[in-house]
Design a protein around this motif. Structure first.
Motif, mmCIF file in Angstrom:
data_model
loop_
_atom_site.group_PDB
_atom_site.id
_atom_site.type_symbol
_atom_site.label_atom_id
_atom_site.label_comp_id
_atom_site.label_asym_id
_atom_site.label_seq_id
_atom_site.Cartn_x
_atom_site.Cartn_y
_atom_site.Cartn_z
ATOM 1 N N THR A 62 4.236 4.543 -12.660
ATOM 2 C CA THR A 62 3.654 3.333 -13.230
ATOM 3 C C THR A 62 2.211 3.189 -12.765
ATOM 4 O O THR A 62 1.815 3.746 -11.735
ATOM 5 C CB THR A 62 4.469 2.092 -12.779
ATOM 6 N N GLU A 63 1.413 2.449 -13.526
ATOM 7 C CA GLU A 63 0.096 2.037 -13.038
ATOM 8 C C GLU A 63 0.316 0.857 -12.087
ATOM 9 O O GLU A 63 1.238 0.062 -12.289
ATOM 10 C CB GLU A 63 -0.805 1.601 -14.198
ATOM 11 N N VAL A 64 -0.525 0.750 -11.080
ATOM 12 C CA VAL A 64 -0.368 -0.333 -10.110
ATOM 13 C C VAL A 64 -1.608 -1.222 -10.096
ATOM 14 O O VAL A 64 -2.734 -0.728 -9.967
ATOM 15 C CB VAL A 64 -0.119 0.211 -8.688
ATOM 16 N N ILE A 111 0.833 -1.202 0.000
ATOM 17 C CA ILE A 111 0.000 0.000 0.000
ATOM 18 C C ILE A 111 0.875 1.261 0.000
ATOM 19 O O ILE A 111 0.663 2.186 -0.788
ATOM 20 C CB ILE A 111 -0.939 0.013 1.219
ATOM 21 N N ALA A 112 1.868 1.284 0.880
ATOM 22 C CA ALA A 112 2.777 2.436 0.940
ATOM 23 C C ALA A 112 3.540 2.591 -0.362
ATOM 24 O O ALA A 112 3.727 3.710 -0.862
ATOM 25 C CB ALA A 112 3.745 2.277 2.108
ATOM 26 N N ALA A 113 3.980 1.470 -0.930
ATOM 27 C CA ALA A 113 4.708 1.523 -2.193
ATOM 28 C C ALA A 113 3.808 2.034 -3.315
ATOM 29 O O ALA A 113 4.232 2.837 -4.154
ATOM 30 C CB ALA A 113 5.245 0.140 -2.541
ATOM 31 N N THR A 114 2.563 1.577 -3.336
ATOM 32 C CA THR A 114 1.606 2.039 -4.350
ATOM 33 C C THR A 114 1.417 3.547 -4.265
ATOM 34 O O THR A 114 1.429 4.255 -5.279
ATOM 35 C CB THR A 114 0.251 1.339 -4.164
ATOM 36 N N LEU A 155 -7.130 1.351 -3.094
ATOM 37 C CA LEU A 155 -7.793 2.299 -3.984
ATOM 38 C C LEU A 155 -7.511 3.733 -3.570
ATOM 39 O O LEU A 155 -7.321 4.612 -4.413
ATOM 40 C CB LEU A 155 -9.298 2.029 -4.024
ATOM 41 N N ARG A 156 -7.477 3.971 -2.259
ATOM 42 C CA ARG A 156 -7.125 5.325 -1.793
ATOM 43 C C ARG A 156 -5.689 5.675 -2.174
ATOM 44 O O ARG A 156 -5.370 6.841 -2.427
ATOM 45 C CB ARG A 156 -7.304 5.430 -0.275
ATOM 46 N N ALA A 157 -4.816 4.668 -2.210
ATOM 47 C CA ALA A 157 -3.415 4.903 -2.573
ATOM 48 C C ALA A 157 -3.251 5.170 -4.061
ATOM 49 O O ALA A 157 -2.184 5.617 -4.497
ATOM 50 C CB ALA A 157 -2.566 3.705 -2.162
ATOM 51 N N GLY A 158 -4.295 4.882 -4.840
ATOM 52 C CA GLY A 158 -4.247 5.165 -6.266
ATOM 53 C C GLY A 158 -4.077 3.962 -7.163
ATOM 54 O O GLY A 158 -3.801 4.100 -8.365
ATOM 55 N N ALA A 159 -4.237 2.749 -6.621
ATOM 56 C CA ALA A 159 -4.133 1.547 -7.452
ATOM 57 C C ALA A 159 -5.185 1.579 -8.554
ATOM 58 O O ALA A 159 -6.317 2.024 -8.341
ATOM 59 C CB ALA A 159 -4.310 0.288 -6.602
ATOM 60 N N LEU A 191 -9.914 17.049 -10.383
ATOM 61 C CA LEU A 191 -10.455 16.579 -9.105
ATOM 62 C C LEU A 191 -9.351 16.098 -8.161
ATOM 63 O O LEU A 191 -9.644 15.628 -7.064
ATOM 64 C CB LEU A 191 -11.460 15.449 -9.341
ATOM 65 N N ASP A 192 -8.103 16.204 -8.599
ATOM 66 C CA ASP A 192 -6.947 15.803 -7.791
ATOM 67 C C ASP A 192 -7.078 14.346 -7.358
ATOM 68 O O ASP A 192 -6.902 13.994 -6.189
ATOM 69 C CB ASP A 192 -6.808 16.718 -6.559
ATOM 70 N N LEU A 193 -7.385 13.481 -8.323
ATOM 71 C CA LEU A 193 -7.537 12.054 -8.073
ATOM 72 C C LEU A 193 -6.364 11.305 -8.692
ATOM 73 O O LEU A 193 -5.744 11.775 -9.646
ATOM 74 C CB LEU A 193 -8.849 11.540 -8.669
ATOM 75 N N ARG A 194 -6.080 10.114 -8.150
ATOM 76 C CA ARG A 194 -4.908 9.350 -8.593
ATOM 77 C C ARG A 194 -5.237 8.273 -9.602
ATOM 78 O O ARG A 194 -4.341 7.773 -10.284
ATOM 79 C CB ARG A 194 -4.214 8.723 -7.387
#
Length: 217
Positions: A76-78, A64-67, A94-98, A196-199
């Motif tokens: 990269t995409e995760v 999660i931290a790495a993502t 998902l919050r981390a942006g995966a 929207l500042d989304l990952r």
């Protein structure tokens, strides 16, 4: 185009199996592997893979931290791949942006398809995860959430694209529904995420569900 993949998992046997599956797939090349999150970040910085296949539980820096770090740097995409079908991991990833979340029980053809979809800018969720998220959305969106900062900055077309993301449509399906090309869809998705500042598009889909936009499509 060949999709370059980095495999991050702390079990060498699992890494070897994933690498074998992916390297035997047409259009995919594994360019590196890592046994923990910190190594995955280092490898991604050096190799610039299109997709990183990321385990969650790893020693030291976890998945999660790495993502979060990989997505924040735009490296990269995760695609998270884990044994653990737990809501806390799904939500954290998902919050981390995966861009996606799959279980290690996934069949090889589905894994290959998912890697290619994520590389193409799509979002992928395991069916078990999707059902639970929909249930959670149904409970949380009886009263739509307040519009987040930036939503008013979207053009009408961008709002339509956001609604389509919330409905779980692929780029091709969005293009068909809105009568625009896939390249144009990708441009709109990118602008929506920026405004929207989304990952990730998965985060955008969640937002569309929470605000009721998905129901307007």
């Amino acid at each position: 185009m060949t999709v370059k993949v980095l495999v991050a998992d702390d079990h060498s046997a699992i890494r070897s199996g994933l690498i074998m599956i992916l390297n035997n797939a047409e259009g995919i090349q594994v360019v590196g592997e890592a046994a923990d999150g910190a190594a995955a970040v280092r490898q991604a910085r050096a190799l610039r893979p299109d997709v990183t296949l990321m385990d969650v539980r790893m020693p030291g820096t976890d998945g999660i931290a790495a993502t979060r770090e990989l997505v924040a740097e735009g490296l990269t995409e995760v695609l998270v791949l884990t044994t653990f079908d737990l809501d806390e991991y799904v939500h954290a990833a998902l919050r981390a942006g995966a861009a996606g979340f799959l279980l290690k029980s996934v069949a090889a053809p589905r894994l290959i398809e998912a890697v290619k979809l994520v590389a193409a800018g799509e979002g992928v969720l395991a069916p078990q995860v999707t059902r639970r998220l929909i249930t959670a959305f149904a409970a949380s969106t009886r009263d739509p959430a307040p519009a987040p900062h930036g939503l008013d900055d979207l053009t009408e077309r961008e709002r339509e694209v956001l609604g389509c993301l919330g409905a779980g449509l692929s780029n091709a399906q969005i293009g068909s529904r809105l009568h625009i090309g896939e390249t144009t869809v990708k441009t709109h998705v990118s602008r929506v995420l920026t405004k929207l500042d989304l990952r990730s598009r998965v985060q955008a889909a969640i937002l569309a569900q929470e605000t009721g936009l998905a129901e307007e499509t």
